[in-house]
Every structure is written in C-alpha cells, then in structure tokens.
Design an enzyme around this catalytic site. Structure first.
Site, PDB file in Angstrom:
ATOM      1  N   ASN A  12      -2.990  32.745  -9.353  1.00 39.60           N
ATOM      2  CA  ASN A  12      -3.124  34.007  -9.465  1.00 39.60           C
ATOM      3  C   ASN A  12      -2.198  34.974  -8.445  1.00 39.60           C
ATOM      4  O   ASN A  12      -2.484  34.803  -7.188  1.00 39.60           O
ATOM      5  CB  ASN A  12      -4.602  34.489  -9.349  1.00 39.60           C
ATOM      6  CG  ASN A  12      -4.856  36.036  -9.352  1.00 39.60           C
ATOM      7  OD1 ASN A  12      -4.015  36.987  -9.353  1.00 39.60           O
ATOM      8  ND2 ASN A  12      -5.886  36.412  -9.284  1.00 39.60           N
ATOM      9  N   ARG A  93      -2.514  34.039 -14.365  1.00 40.14           N
ATOM     10  CA  ARG A  93      -2.848  35.097 -14.438  1.00 40.14           C
ATOM     11  C   ARG A  93      -1.790  36.225 -14.738  1.00 40.14           C
ATOM     12  O   ARG A  93      -1.062  36.212 -13.655  1.00 40.14           O
ATOM     13  CB  ARG A  93      -3.919  35.496 -13.501  1.00 40.14           C
ATOM     14  CG  ARG A  93      -4.345  37.147 -13.746  1.00 40.14           C
ATOM     15  CD  ARG A  93      -5.185  37.574 -12.646  1.00 40.14           C
ATOM     16  NE  ARG A  93      -5.625  38.894 -13.155  1.00 40.14           N
ATOM     17  CZ  ARG A  93      -5.901  39.839 -12.288  1.00 40.14           C
ATOM     18  NH1 ARG A  93      -5.831  39.594 -10.843  1.00 40.14           N
ATOM     19  NH2 ARG A  93      -6.379  41.024 -12.499  1.00 40.14           N
ATOM     20  N   HIS A 182      -8.557  43.615 -16.732  1.00 37.28           N
ATOM     21  CA  HIS A 182      -9.616  42.793 -16.544  1.00 37.28           C
ATOM     22  C   HIS A 182     -10.023  41.970 -17.784  1.00 37.28           C
ATOM     23  O   HIS A 182     -11.224  41.595 -17.934  1.00 37.28           O
ATOM     24  CB  HIS A 182     -10.805  43.488 -16.015  1.00 37.28           C
ATOM     25  CG  HIS A 182     -10.804  44.090 -14.727  1.00 37.28           C
ATOM     26  ND1 HIS A 182     -11.099  45.317 -14.380  1.00 37.28           N
ATOM     27  CD2 HIS A 182     -10.149  43.757 -13.477  1.00 37.28           C
ATOM     28  CE1 HIS A 182     -10.906  45.668 -12.968  1.00 37.28           C
ATOM     29  NE2 HIS A 182     -10.346  44.647 -12.371  1.00 37.28           N
ATOM     30  N   ARG A 243      -8.346  53.513  -5.714  1.00 33.66           N
ATOM     31  CA  ARG A 243      -7.823  54.115  -7.035  1.00 33.66           C
ATOM     32  C   ARG A 243      -8.952  55.203  -7.651  1.00 33.66           C
ATOM     33  O   ARG A 243     -10.062  54.724  -7.590  1.00 33.66           O
ATOM     34  CB  ARG A 243      -7.741  53.018  -8.155  1.00 33.66           C
ATOM     35  CG  ARG A 243      -6.416  52.201  -7.909  1.00 33.66           C
ATOM     36  CD  ARG A 243      -6.279  51.132  -8.847  1.00 33.66           C
ATOM     37  NE  ARG A 243      -6.598  49.914  -8.166  1.00 33.66           N
ATOM     38  CZ  ARG A 243      -6.808  48.719  -9.224  1.00 33.66           C
ATOM     39  NH1 ARG A 243      -6.644  48.770 -10.297  1.00 33.66           N
ATOM     40  NH2 ARG A 243      -7.192  47.701  -8.387  1.00 33.66           N
ATOM     41  N   GLU A 386     -13.256  34.497 -13.825  1.00 33.51           N
ATOM     42  CA  GLU A 386     -12.071  34.583 -14.266  1.00 33.51           C
ATOM     43  C   GLU A 386     -11.249  33.414 -14.297  1.00 33.51           C
ATOM     44  O   GLU A 386     -10.427  33.274 -15.195  1.00 33.51           O
ATOM     45  CB  GLU A 386     -11.139  35.571 -13.569  1.00 33.51           C
ATOM     46  CG  GLU A 386     -12.183  37.162 -13.795  1.00 33.51           C
ATOM     47  CD  GLU A 386     -11.349  38.404 -13.070  1.00 33.51           C
ATOM     48  OE1 GLU A 386     -11.776  38.383 -11.844  1.00 33.51           O
ATOM     49  OE2 GLU A 386     -10.523  39.054 -13.712  1.00 33.51           O
TER      50      GLU A 386
END
Ligand code: AMP
Length: 403
Positions: A12, A93, A182, A243, A386
């Site tokens: 990742n 990823r 996601h 965010r 994940e």
C-alpha cells in the site's frame, strides 16, 4: 473465495509512505508487516513487525525505490526470509481505477499505463500507487502482480446513483461521476455482516459505515454497492479527519472571488478541514476527550459528524428499502461507542434501529452485535481487513491466470 492458498505480499504505497503485509491467505495470518514513513524527507522511519517484535530503523530514504530496499533489508535482517517464501502474488492497493477497472486485475505494461492515465482523477494517490507497482515489478519480475482498486466494488452503482447533474462535456470528456472508495473494506465488511446476521450475501441489505481518518458510507444490496458517499474523489460525503465531506458546489467560485487560490483551496479541503478544521485536531479520540471535558468546538465537531452520519443512514435506508444491518468499521467505527451512539440516536422509531448501550460500550475491539435483541436492524461492529481482502483477491487473480 475459500480454498485459496499461498502467501501474498500486500503493498500500500502512499505519497510519503510504503505499507506492506506478508499474508498467508489460507489462515489469514500476517507473517510480517511494516511501514516506511516520511519517504522523501530528511530522515525516514522504517518499522517491521514480526513474531511479536517491532524493529525500527531511522535513516535517509529519498524515494519509493529506496523504501522498498529498506523493506527487503528488514526481511533479510529480521525475517521471514523472502527467498524461502514462494510468493503467490504481490497485491497492490490502487486508489482509483476509474470506470476501466471493476475487478482486481493482473498488472502488465498496459494496465500500468491505464493506471497512469487515471492520475488526473486521483492526483494525490495514483502516482504513489504506481511507484509501488514499479519497484515491486522490478524486484519480483516473476511474481504475478495484481492491482486491487478502491473504486472497483462501487462499479455496480446504477447510473442514477453515479451521475452528477452536470453538463455532458464534464461528464464524458472529464469523466466526472461518482466512483466511490474504500471498496475493499466495504466489500469485506458487508460480506461479514451478512454472515453475522445469518443471511446469504445475495439476500442481505447492509449499510456499511467505514469511519477512519477517511470515512465513507455505502448502501450494499445483495452484495452489490448501490450507493456510496465518496464521489469523484475521496472528499465527498461524511465528515472526516481532515476532509469536509459534503459542501456547497459554489464554494470554489466564492473563495476564488475572495482571493483564495486553487492550490490553497485543494490543500485546505484535503488537509485542513473535517475534524481538524473544526477543532485543530484530526484525531477523533482527542476530539472526544475534549468534548467530554466541555470544549465547545469539540462538541460541535462530534455533533456535525453524527448529524451527517444520521442523514446518510436515513438516505441509504430509503435507497435500500429494507435494512438488515448497519455495520461500523475502521478506527472510529471499531473503537468509539460515543460516535456510534450519536450516529444512531433517534433512529429507533423511524428505522427500527435500537442500540444496546451496554453492548455498545463494551465493544471496543473485535466483532460484536451491539443492537438489542428486538431491534429490527442488527447493528454490528466488524473490524475491517483491507490487507487480507487485497491478499485474497490478488491470490485469486493469480491462481486464475496461472492454473
Ligand atoms: P483509521 O484511519 O481507520 O486508522 O482510523 C483513525 C481514526 O480512528 C483516528 O481519528 C483515531 O482517533 C480514531 N480512533 C482510534 N481509536 C479510537 C478510540 N478508542 N476512540 C475514538 N476514536 C478512535
């Protein structure tokens, strides 16, 4: 995906970090994992966890190539010996797969070039993901490399959910639409939620709330994503660490007229909004502690975050028509009874969601059902996985292309 075997190295790669996890797909166990942080800065930090021990190394690391050398060095020094592991795949990823990729994909030069062409859609993420792919392909040229896209699970969104009401040129030439992110987390958690409520995946309607530093909600009907809160980019939707989530689209023009540059605008919305913008901290735990101590900014931040969550739960209940489970995941979703309770407050009469306060308070790690036995909708906490999901998907693609 049962019956899969092999060991997968999951990569990742972020703009200034490289995370990795060596996963035994059959057992789901991690053999070793780690991260190189602060890539490109004066001094970077590499951490390698193996056999219950954490090894740290500080030093210069100018780019992702050097970071990968550090990772290989950590495996050499502390194990396991990568030369002795037959890798089934390297799973990467990749944040943005545009409308091109609706499934994990074996990487070749053409796939790499397509990911590069998608950079305008994810200028902060795809370049770093590509760096990770390039260094791993150089180091492991004979191992299948598989891209697992954050957007892929949401490629099932129907046109009425992914279309923004804007002109044709923007939609077609500039590819502006809802993509959602996601995806590996929403796919895994919605599947687990179906299992936990005893329904076949194809028969379960689930609202997944992935609440970490980034946060998104997804409506999953029968295993398919039918709406999701993140859009063209991971900025839309819920209130996040840095965010803002949903905003009035007139904001860029309004601020431009006040002399704020596009760069400043972009930076503020990516790095300085959300909990950070409201309280100065993007750490939800700290914000909660300050709210409990009476800090009005922190209280407002929790209220804004919870109000947004309630709105999305209500909206997605309407989208789904029937909800079997609401599943909380990621840092805040898995560990914060306060945010979970605030998000579900007042939804009993309307939606039949009844939280069990004691079960909610006790659920701070692992899988839990936190609704009352009489709740029409099961409320679940499901730790996300994940890396494991990426490893499984990569192993599946590799075994399908190399029978
Ligand atoms: P993630 O991006 O999934 O690692 O989630 C990071 C977020 O989870 C941060 O905002 C953390 O403050 C938050 N978090 C982790 N543990 C807790 C906790 N016990 N209570 C509240 N928030 C937490």
């Amino acid at each position: 995906m049962s019956g899969l075997t092999g060991v997968v190295l999951v990569i990742n790669a972020g703009s200034s970090s490289l995370k990795y996890d060596l996963i035994d797909v059959e057992s789901g166990a991690s053999r070793a994992s780690g991260i190189v942080e602060r890539i490109g800065e004066q001094s970077s930090l590499a951490k390698h966890a193996v056999g219950g021990e954490l090894h740290r190394q500080e030093g210069p690391c100018p780019d992702h190539g050097a970071a990968f050398e550090l990772v290989l060095g950590a495996f050499d020094a502390h194990g396991p010996d990568l030369a002795g592991v037959e890798l089934a795949a390297v799973g990467h990823r990749v944040v943005h797969g545009g409308a091109q990729f609706s499934a994990p994909t074996r990487i070749d030069d053409e796939v790499e070039a397509t990911i590069e062409r998608l950079i305008p859609l994810a200028p902060l993420h795809n370049p770093a993901n590509l760096e990770g792919i390039r260094v791993a392909r150089t180091h492991f040229p004979d191992v299948p490399q598989v891209a697992v896209f954050d957007t892929a699970f949401h490629q099932t969104l129907p046109p009425h959910a992914y279309t923004y009401a804007i002109n044709r040129v923007w939609r077609e030439e500039h590819r502006v639409r809802r993509y959602g992110f996601h995806g590996t987390s929403h796919a895994y958690v919605s599947r687990r939620a179906a299992e936990l409520v005893g329904r076949a995946v194809t028969q379960a309607n689930v609202i997944v709330l992935h609440l970490g530093n980034g946060a998104s909600a997804t409506a999953v009907a029968g295993g398919r994503s039918v709406d999701t809160s993140m859009g063209l980019s991971p900025l839309e939707g819920l209130v996040m660490g840095t965010r803002p989530g949903d905003l009035d689209p007139s904001l860029p023009a309004h601020l431009a007229r006040a002399g704020i540059s596009l760069e400043e605008y972009d930076r503020a919305l990516n790095k300085d909004s959300g909990l950070k913008g409201l309280t100065g901290s993007n750490d939800a735990r700290e914000v909660e502690e300050r709210a409990a101590a009476g800090d009005p900014d922190a209280r407002l931040a929790i209220d804004v975050m919870a109000h947004r969550l309630r709105k999305y739960i209500g909206a997605y209940a309407a989208v789904l028509g029937r909800v079997d489970a609401v599943a909380f995941t990621a840092g805040i979703g898995e560990h914060s009874p306060t945010v979970r309770a605030a998000a579900l407050d007042g939804l009993r009469d309307l939606l039949g969601i009844e939280l069990d306060p004691a079960a909610n308070a006790a659920a701070t790690s692992g899988e839990h059902r936190i609704s009352t036995p009489s709740s029409r909708v099961a409320v679940l906490v499901v730790p996300t996985a994940e890396e494991l999901e990426i490893a499984r998907e990569a192993a599946e693609v590799a075994s399908a292309s190399h029978p």
